[in-house]
Design an enzyme around this catalytic site. Structure first.
Site, PDB file in Angstrom:
ATOM      1  N   PHE A  25      15.862  -6.909 -25.159  1.00  0.00           N
ATOM      2  CA  PHE A  25      15.680  -7.697 -23.942  1.00  0.00           C
ATOM      3  C   PHE A  25      16.406  -7.048 -22.766  1.00  0.00           C
ATOM      4  O   PHE A  25      17.537  -6.575 -22.919  1.00  0.00           O
ATOM      5  CB  PHE A  25      16.272  -9.106 -24.097  1.00  0.00           C
ATOM      6  N   ASP A  26      15.774  -7.080 -21.604  1.00  0.00           N
ATOM      7  CA  ASP A  26      16.501  -6.881 -20.357  1.00  0.00           C
ATOM      8  C   ASP A  26      17.291  -8.153 -20.089  1.00  0.00           C
ATOM      9  O   ASP A  26      17.047  -9.194 -20.707  1.00  0.00           O
ATOM     10  CB  ASP A  26      15.504  -6.602 -19.233  1.00  0.00           C
ATOM     11  N   GLY A  27      18.250  -8.084 -19.159  1.00  0.00           N
ATOM     12  CA  GLY A  27      19.066  -9.256 -18.862  1.00  0.00           C
ATOM     13  C   GLY A  27      18.527 -10.097 -17.721  1.00  0.00           C
ATOM     14  O   GLY A  27      17.904 -11.149 -17.922  1.00  0.00           O
ATOM     15  N   PHE A  61      11.306  -6.323 -23.711  1.00  0.00           N
ATOM     16  CA  PHE A  61      10.921  -7.160 -22.572  1.00  0.00           C
ATOM     17  C   PHE A  61      11.702  -6.748 -21.328  1.00  0.00           C
ATOM     18  O   PHE A  61      12.932  -6.650 -21.364  1.00  0.00           O
ATOM     19  CB  PHE A  61      11.222  -8.633 -22.861  1.00  0.00           C
TER      20      PHE A  61
END
Length: 366
Positions: A206-208, A323
């Site tokens: 995941f991106d943040g 993502f």
């Protein structure tokens, strides 16, 4: 390199490495025999429901071209004539196989539990195409019992009825509609050649900001620049960020992870999660980690890249799915062979106006 939601960068089933069985033309012409499932799908209220469109689960590029160039009637006719020929795997195939591998281990540890992944095929395909999809699923030995085929209408309205936790599609318009309904969703793209991924451990990256977290900090950066962003993050280090569209999906992954931890399998858990962010560790990383802690969520690995490209790191991680809210990072990941998904959310979000992105995609078969 150019990515677009009609999947300009497509691959054949033969290009994918460990992303599904490879089939000769003789195999394709063999009549497919339906299999009888030995297990029942979990009840929707107990499961983690992953809704996937037919065009991300399977490679339907040729069929899509027929639909776009010759219309619906010729498309249906072609599908019926070729219904005994299985589709080759699409970009979501290895992800779905990894979900099933996790389910197998959960059933071994908790035979009576229905806290399992449940994959639902959500498509606006005509029901006439359903037999070919069923044959393909049986051919690849996938366990998918729930179908939603809407005959050209948008399937988005059914997502809540299926208690969907994550929706994956190649259509950015439908993904945006799902996000507007409060459903975690992302547009999935296909790299030229997909990297080999684990067959026993589900890896999700995941991106943040604007993915797990809100775009609050991104708004500061866009409006006032990097220095003000660092100042803002330092001043608000102990204030948790608001949730982003994929927080709920990380939560359900964490819930399943804890079931493995309870059986002494923390080090051998078949689910592993990654935070891959452009944030800097020293100047803005603390708030991200403290937010996850205050939410009661764990992330297995956190990688703070300080603006460096994400592609090389993802090539090392080899996630089944990644993502991000920015197409720049999605493209960079795809160039390195990662199956990447665009989350169209937040101030940095712009539907990419790239070559190949046409209005007709809105009515394409997904």
């Amino acid at each position: 390199m150019s990515l677009n939601s009609s999947q300009t960068l497509t691959i054949s089933g033969q290009d994918a490495v460990k992303n599904g069985s490879q089939h000769s033309s003789e195999d394709a012409n063999t009549l497919l025999k339906p299999s009888t499932p030995s297990k029942k799908p979990p009840k929707p209220e107990n499961s983690i429901t992953i809704a996937v469109s037919s065009r991300v689960l399977f490679n339907m590029e040729k069929e899509q071209q027929i639909f776009e160039q010759q219309g619906m009637e010729e498309y249906i006719k072609y599908q019926v004539e070729h219904e005994t020929e299985p589709f080759s795997p699409g970009p979501a195939f290895s992800f779905v196989k990894a979900l099933e591998a996790v389910n197998t281990q959960l059933r071994d540890l908790y035979p009576e539990s229905e806290e399992l992944f449940d994959v639902v095929l959500i498509t606006n395909n005509h029901a006439y195409v359903g037999l070919r999809l069923i044959n393909t699923i049986n051919h690849h030995q996938l366990f998918i019992e729930r179908f939603c085929m809407t005959g050209g209408n948008s399937p988005i309205g059914y997502l809540k009825a299926y208690n969907t936790n994550l929706y994956l599609s190649s259509d950015p318009v439908k993904v945006h509609e799902a996000l507007e309904e409060g459903i975690a969703a992302a547009t999935m793209f296909t790299p030229d050649k997909m990297t080999e991924v684990s067959e026993t451990q589900l890896r999700v990256a995941f991106d943040g900001d604007a993915v797990l977290f809100s775009d609050e900090s991104e708004q500061i950066y866009k409006a006032h620049g990097l220095d003000k962003f660092f100042e803002h993050e330092k001043a608000h280090e102990n204030k948790p960020l608001d949730h982003g569209p994929l927080k709920g999906f990380l939560e359900v992954l964490g819930k399943l992870q804890k079931k493995f931890y309870a059986k002494g399998q923390r080090m051998d858990c078949p689910i592993r999660t990654y935070l891959v962010t452009a944030r800097s560790a020293a100047s803005s990383g603390a708030r991200a980690l403290k937010t996850l802690r205050l939410w009661g969520l764990e992330i297995d690995e956190a990688l703070f890249l300080a603006g460096a490209p994400k592609g090389p790191i993802l090539e090392k991680i080899r996630p089944h799915i990644f993502f991000d809210d920015q197409m720049f990072h999605v493209e960079g990941a795809a160039e390195m062979g990662t199956v990447a998904c665009h989350v169209p959310y937040g101030i940095a979000q712009r539907v990419p106006e790239k070559k190949g992105l046409k209005d007709k995609e809105i009515s394409s078969i997904k």
